[in-house]
Motif scaffolding. Structure first.
Motif, PDB file in Angstrom:
ATOM      1  N   GLU A 129       2.833  -8.518  13.950  1.00  9.32           N
ATOM      2  CA  GLU A 129       3.394  -9.557  14.822  1.00  9.32           C
ATOM      3  C   GLU A 129       4.909  -9.452  14.921  1.00  9.32           C
ATOM      4  OE1 GLU A 129       0.515 -13.184  13.778  1.00  9.32           O
ATOM      5  OE2 GLU A 129       2.643 -13.711  13.664  1.00  9.32           O
ATOM      6  N   GLU A 130       5.540  -9.148  13.789  1.00 12.94           N
ATOM      7  CA  GLU A 130       7.002  -9.145  13.766  1.00 12.94           C
ATOM      8  C   GLU A 130       7.593  -7.787  14.124  1.00 12.94           C
ATOM      9  OE1 GLU A 130       8.549 -11.185  10.303  1.00 12.94           O
ATOM     10  OE2 GLU A 130       7.930 -13.036  11.320  1.00 12.94           O
ATOM     11  N   GLY A 131       6.745  -6.878  14.547  1.00 14.71           N
ATOM     12  CA  GLY A 131       7.240  -5.608  15.078  1.00 14.71           C
ATOM     13  C   GLY A 131       7.604  -4.558  14.047  1.00 14.71           C
ATOM     14  N   PHE A 132       7.137  -4.691  12.814  1.00 14.89           N
ATOM     15  CA  PHE A 132       7.387  -3.626  11.843  1.00 14.89           C
ATOM     16  C   PHE A 132       6.591  -2.380  12.241  1.00 14.89           C
ATOM     17  CE2 PHE A 132       8.804  -7.227   9.355  1.00 14.89           C
ATOM     18  CZ  PHE A 132       9.894  -6.704   8.672  1.00 14.89           C
ATOM     19  N   LYS A 133       7.158  -1.225  11.889  1.00 11.75           N
ATOM     20  CA  LYS A 133       6.488   0.030  12.235  1.00 11.75           C
ATOM     21  C   LYS A 133       5.332   0.291  11.273  1.00 11.75           C
ATOM     22  CE  LYS A 133       7.649   4.957  12.696  1.00 11.75           C
ATOM     23  NZ  LYS A 133       7.678   5.747  11.493  1.00 11.75           N
ATOM     24  N   GLY A 134       5.564  -0.039  10.011  1.00 16.16           N
ATOM     25  CA  GLY A 134       4.523   0.305   9.045  1.00 16.16           C
ATOM     26  C   GLY A 134       4.522  -0.565   7.807  1.00 16.16           C
ATOM     27  N   PHE A 135       3.517  -0.316   6.976  1.00 20.17           N
ATOM     28  CA  PHE A 135       3.300  -1.093   5.754  1.00 20.17           C
ATOM     29  C   PHE A 135       2.934  -0.086   4.663  1.00 20.17           C
ATOM     30  CE2 PHE A 135       0.336  -4.725   3.955  1.00 20.17           C
ATOM     31  CZ  PHE A 135       1.151  -4.827   2.826  1.00 20.17           C
ATOM     32  N   ILE A 136       3.770  -0.030   3.623  1.00 15.35           N
ATOM     33  CA  ILE A 136       3.498   0.872   2.498  1.00 15.35           C
ATOM     34  C   ILE A 136       3.008   0.017   1.335  1.00 15.35           C
ATOM     35  CG2 ILE A 136       4.536   2.493   0.857  1.00 15.35           C
ATOM     36  CD1 ILE A 136       6.530   3.230   3.091  1.00 15.35           C
ATOM     37  N   LEU A 137       1.840   0.356   0.803  1.00 15.55           N
ATOM     38  CA  LEU A 137       1.247  -0.500  -0.238  1.00 15.55           C
ATOM     39  C   LEU A 137       0.301   0.315  -1.120  1.00 15.55           C
ATOM     40  CD1 LEU A 137      -1.487  -2.819   1.403  1.00 15.55           C
ATOM     41  CD2 LEU A 137      -0.859  -0.585   2.245  1.00 15.55           C
ATOM     42  N   PRO A 138      -0.173  -0.265  -2.217  1.00 17.63           N
ATOM     43  CA  PRO A 138      -1.060   0.481  -3.105  1.00 17.63           C
ATOM     44  C   PRO A 138      -2.340   0.928  -2.389  1.00 17.63           C
ATOM     45  CG  PRO A 138      -0.274  -1.507  -4.188  1.00 17.63           C
ATOM     46  CD  PRO A 138       0.144  -1.604  -2.757  1.00 17.63           C
ATOM     47  N   ASN A 139      -2.787   2.102  -2.741  1.00 24.20           N
ATOM     48  CA  ASN A 139      -3.969   2.697  -2.123  1.00 24.20           C
ATOM     49  C   ASN A 139      -5.185   1.779  -2.085  1.00 24.20           C
ATOM     50  OD1 ASN A 139      -4.631   4.974  -0.770  1.00 24.20           O
ATOM     51  ND2 ASN A 139      -4.135   6.318  -2.486  1.00 24.20           N
ATOM     52  N   ASP A 140      -5.393   1.046  -3.169  1.00 16.71           N
ATOM     53  CA  ASP A 140      -6.562   0.164  -3.255  1.00 16.71           C
ATOM     54  C   ASP A 140      -6.636  -0.846  -2.115  1.00 16.71           C
ATOM     55  OD1 ASP A 140      -7.719   1.205  -5.443  1.00 16.71           O
ATOM     56  OD2 ASP A 140      -6.940  -0.271  -6.876  1.00 16.71           O
ATOM     57  N   ASN A 141      -5.480  -1.225  -1.578  1.00 16.56           N
ATOM     58  CA  ASN A 141      -5.445  -2.254  -0.539  1.00 16.56           C
ATOM     59  C   ASN A 141      -5.259  -1.678   0.865  1.00 16.56           C
ATOM     60  OD1 ASN A 141      -3.442  -3.562  -2.969  1.00 16.56           O
ATOM     61  ND2 ASN A 141      -5.331  -4.620  -2.430  1.00 16.56           N
ATOM     62  N   ALA A 142      -5.147  -0.342   0.949  1.00 20.34           N
ATOM     63  CA  ALA A 142      -4.741   0.262   2.225  1.00 20.34           C
ATOM     64  C   ALA A 142      -5.765   0.008   3.328  1.00 20.34           C
ATOM     65  CB  ALA A 142      -4.505   1.750   2.040  1.00 20.34           C
ATOM     66  N   LYS A 143      -7.048   0.078   2.993  1.00 18.00           N
ATOM     67  CA  LYS A 143      -8.071  -0.057   4.043  1.00 18.00           C
ATOM     68  C   LYS A 143      -8.067  -1.445   4.668  1.00 18.00           C
ATOM     69  CE  LYS A 143     -11.806   3.182   3.735  1.00 18.00           C
ATOM     70  NZ  LYS A 143     -13.208   3.335   3.325  1.00 18.00           N
ATOM     71  N   GLU A 144      -7.940  -2.476   3.824  1.00 17.23           N
ATOM     72  CA  GLU A 144      -7.985  -3.820   4.395  1.00 17.23           C
ATOM     73  C   GLU A 144      -6.777  -4.067   5.295  1.00 17.23           C
ATOM     74  OE1 GLU A 144      -7.549  -5.371   0.180  1.00 17.23           O
ATOM     75  OE2 GLU A 144      -6.787  -7.096   1.264  1.00 17.23           O
ATOM     76  N   ALA A 145      -5.624  -3.434   4.962  1.00 20.58           N
ATOM     77  CA  ALA A 145      -4.443  -3.596   5.812  1.00 20.58           C
ATOM     78  C   ALA A 145      -4.607  -2.792   7.104  1.00 20.58           C
ATOM     79  CB  ALA A 145      -3.189  -3.136   5.064  1.00 20.58           C
ATOM     80  N   ALA A 146      -5.307  -1.661   6.988  1.00 22.85           N
ATOM     81  CA  ALA A 146      -5.401  -0.741   8.126  1.00 22.85           C
ATOM     82  C   ALA A 146      -6.308  -1.236   9.235  1.00 22.85           C
ATOM     83  CB  ALA A 146      -5.856   0.634   7.638  1.00 22.85           C
TER      84      ALA A 146
END
Ligand SMILES: Nc1ncnc2c1ncn2[C@@H]1O[C@H](COP(=O)(O)OP(=O)(O)OP(=O)(O)O)[C@@H](O)[C@H]1O
Ligand SMILES: [Mg+2]
Length: 511
Positions: A129-146
Motif C-alpha cells: 500500500e505504501e509503495g515499498f519495492k520489497g520486503f526482506i524477512l525470515p524464510n519461514d514467513n516468506a510465503k505468507e508475505a508473498a
C-alpha cells in the motif's frame, strides 16, 4: 552519518510502518528511543553477537536509534534485523543504497541466523500500500508475505545474505507464490471427510443442517460415541472459503505467527482448545494483545469439547463476540479489534460420569452432581445454540462394515446451494447472511407458518414443555431445513424435524 531503514508494527490485524533512524556520531553510548519494549531494548546484545560472528561490529561510537512514530509502542524482537542493517549502514561498514525501498524485519540469533516473525502478511499488505519495492524477512514467513501481489518478497536465512545483497549486489532469491494456485490447491480435499463416519446418518443430517444455516450446535453423548470425530468433519461441509475469507483468516493466523512455510490458508480453520483454557487465550487479549481461539476460528469452527468442563467465566466472555462476530480489546493507549465469526460446535457428556439414564452405564451420577455439572452451560450461552442432538454410539457390527458413508464433497454441494438461497433472501440486509443470524423481527418475516404448522408448533411446545427461547430457535432451524429442500414456505414437516433438535429443553435436563 544518518540512515533510515523501515520496519513495521502490527496492531490488531493491521500494520503500521515504523521508520528507524540511526545516527552514528563521535562519542560513546547506545540510545534506543521511541517507546521500545524490553524485547527491543535487549536487541543490542543479539545484534552485537550476530554482527561479530559475521565479521562486523557495533562501533564504539555514539549510536542513536529512533523508532518513529514515537508515540506508538513497539514490541517484540522482530526489529533486530532492521536495527542491525541501520547500524551497519550508518557506520559505513557496508554500502546500502536501496535500503529505503524495503521493509526489513527478523529476529536475530547470536550467529546471525534469523528466527520467524509475527504478522508477516499484514506487514506485506501495508508495505505494498505504501509503495515499498520489497520486503526482506525470515524464510519461514516468506510465503505468507508473498501472497501479496506486486511486492518483491525475499526470504532469507541469515543476516549475511542481506549484507551481501546490499553491499556486494549479490542476488537474493525472490519468493513467489501463485495465489490462485495456492487457493485452489486444497479446496476440495479436506483433511477429514464424513465418508469415514460409519452409520450416524441422523447426526450427519443434523450437521448438514447446522452447516447450511450456520447454526451453532451441541452434541450430547457418552464417551466414545464419535462426537469429536463428527465435529472435526464439520469444516469439510461448510461452503468453500472465498478468496477474501481466506485472506482474512490467513491474516489472523499470521498475526500470531502460526503460519510456517505456507502461503494462503484455503481450508476453514478448526480449533479445539482444551477446557483448561484461560479467558484471554479464548477471546484474545494480554498486555500485548493477541487474537484468541475465537479469532483463530474466524470463518471456521470453534469446537469446545466437554463444554461443562470449561470455567463458567471463560464461557461468559465468549457471549459478546458470539453475537458481534468480532472482539474489541481496549488498552490505555489503544484499542484493537479482531474478527471472530465462527461456528460453535460444543460437545458434552450428559453427566459428569459420562452417561444419562443408562441402566448399563459403568458410572452413575447423583441428581445433585448432575445439576452442578449442567448448571454451567444453562442460560445465556445455551441461548446461542440452535441445535442440540444426542449422539449414541454406533454398534460394533456397523463399525466393522466396509461400506463407506456419503462423502463431504456431496454434502457440501447441498449446503452450498442452501446458503445461496439465504444470500439472496438477505441481500441488502446488514449483518445477516444466513439463517442463524436472523433477529426476532426477521424470524417473523422470513419464517411465516401456515395455520396448520402454527397449531402443530403450539401443541408441540405445550406437550414437550418447551421454553419460549426454544420457539425462535425452532423457527430458524425449520427455515434452514426448508432451504435445503428448496422450499419457499416453511411447512409442518420442517417444523417437526426442527423440534427434534432441542434435546436439552425436551429432556428437562436443564430444568
Ligand atoms: N460412527 C463411527 N464411525 C467410525 N468410527 C467411529 C464412529 N464412532 C466412533 N468411532 C471411533 O471411535 C473413536 C472415538 O470417537 P470420539 O473420540 O469421536 O468419541 P467422543 O464421543 O468424542 O468420546 P469422548 O466423550 O470420550 O470424547 C473415534 O476415533 C473413531 O475411531
Ligand atoms: Mg471427544
Amino acid at each position: 552519518m544518518l540512515t533510515k531503514v523501515f520496519g513495521s508494527a502490527v496492531f490488531g490485524v493491521e500494520a503500521t510502518t515504523i521508520t528507524v533512524e540511526v545516527n552514528v556520531d563521535i562519542g560513546v553510548g547506545y540510545h534506543l528511543v521511541g517507546l521500545p519494549d524490553n524485547a527491543i531494548k535487549e536487541s543490542n546484545y543479539r545484534i552485537a553477537a550476530a554482527l561479530k560472528n559475521n565479521g562486523y561490529k557495533i562501533p564504539g561510537k555514539k549510536i542513536t536509534l529512533n523508532l518513529a512514530p514515537a508515540d506508538l509502542r513497539k514490541e517484540g524482537s522482530a526489529y533486530d534485523l532492521t536495527l542491525a542493517m541501520g547500524i551497519l549502514t550508518a557506520s559505513d561498514q557496508i554500502r546500502a543504497e536501496h535500503l529505503e525501498q524495503f521493509i526489513i524485519m527478523g529476529e536475530l540469533s547470536l550467529d546471525g541466523s534469523l528466527q520467524p516473525i509475527k504478522g508477516a502478511l499484514p506487514i506485506a499488505i501495508k508495505a505494498k500500500e505504501e509503495g515499498f519495492k520489497g520486503f526482506i524477512l525470515p524464510n519461514d514467513n516468506a510465503k505468507e508475505a508473498a501472497i501479496v501481489d506486486g511486492l518483491e518478497v525475499y526470504g532469507v536465512d541469515n543476516i549475511a545474505e542481506v549484507i551481501a545483497y546490499f553491499d556486494k549486489n549479490e542476488p537474493l532469491e525472490r519468493t513467489v507464490v501463485d495465489i490462485q494456485e495456492e487457493f485452489y490447491k486444497n479446496l476440495d480435499f479436506p483433511e477429514f471427510d464424513f465418508s469415514d463416519v460409519k452409520g450416524q446418518e441422523s447426526i450427519k443430517r443434523c450437521m448438514e443442517i447446522a452447516a447450511a444455516g450456520g447454526h451453532n450446535i451441541i452434541l450430547i453423548g457418552p464417551p466414545g460415541a464419535g462426537k469429536t470425530m463428527l465435529a472435526k468433519r464439520l469444516p469439510s461441509i461448510l461452503p468453500p472459503m472465498t478468496m477474501s475469507e481466506a485472506l482474512e483468516t490467513t491474516k489472523i493466523h499470521s498475526v500470531v505467527g502460526k503460519i510456517k512455510n505456507m502461503g494462503l490458508m484455503s481450508q476453514r480453520p478448526f480449533r479445539s482448545p482444551h477446557h483448561t483454557i484461560s479467558d484471554v487465550a479464548l477471546v484474545g487479549g494480554g498486555a500485548y494483545p493477541q487474537p484468541g481461539e475465537i479469532s483463530l476460528s474466524h470463518n471456521g469452527v470453534l469446537f469446545l469439547d466437554e463444554l461443562p468442563e470449561f470455567k463458567r467465566g471463560v464461557l461468559e466472555v465468549m457471549r459478546q463476540p458470539l453475537e458481534d462476530r468480532e472482539v474489541t480489546i481496549s488498552r490505555a493507549r489503544f484499542t484493537v479489534t479482531y474478527p471472530s465469526s465462527f461456528m460453535l460446535v460444543a460437545s458434552m457428556n450428559p453427566s459428569p460420569g459420562g452417561y444419562f439414564n443408562d441402566p448399563d452405564a459403568p458410572v452413575t451420577s447423583s441428581p445433585a452432581e448432575m445439576q452442578r455439572y449442567l448448571s454451567k452451560i444453562s442460560g445465556p450461552l445455551l441461548d446461542r445454540i440452535d441445535i442440540h442432538i444426542e449422539v449414541t454410539p454406533v454398534p460394533f457390527e456397523k463399525l466393522s462394515e466396509d461400506r463407506k458413508g456419503e462423502g463431504s464433497v456431496e454434502i457440501r454441494k447441498r449446503v452450498t446451494s442452501a446458503r445461496e438461497i439465504q444470500s439472496r433472501r438477505f441481500e441488502g440486509l446488514e449483518n445477516v447472511h444466513y439463517n442463524a443470524q436472523m433477529n426476532t423481527k426477521q424470524i417473523r418475516e422470513f419464517c411465516q407458518l401456515d395455520k396448520a404448522s402454527k397449531t402443530m408448533l403450539k401443541n408441540a411446545m405445550e406437550r414437550l414443555n418447551l421454553s419460549a427461547r426454544a420457539y425462535d430457535r425452532i423457527l430458524k432451524v425449520a427455515r434452514t431445513i426448508a432451504d435445503l429442500e428448496r422450499s419457499e414456505a416453511v411447512h409442518g414437516n420442517h417444523i417437526g424435524e426442527a423440534i427434534q433438535y432441542r434435546s436439552l429443553d425436551r429432556e428437562g435436563w436443564l430444568g
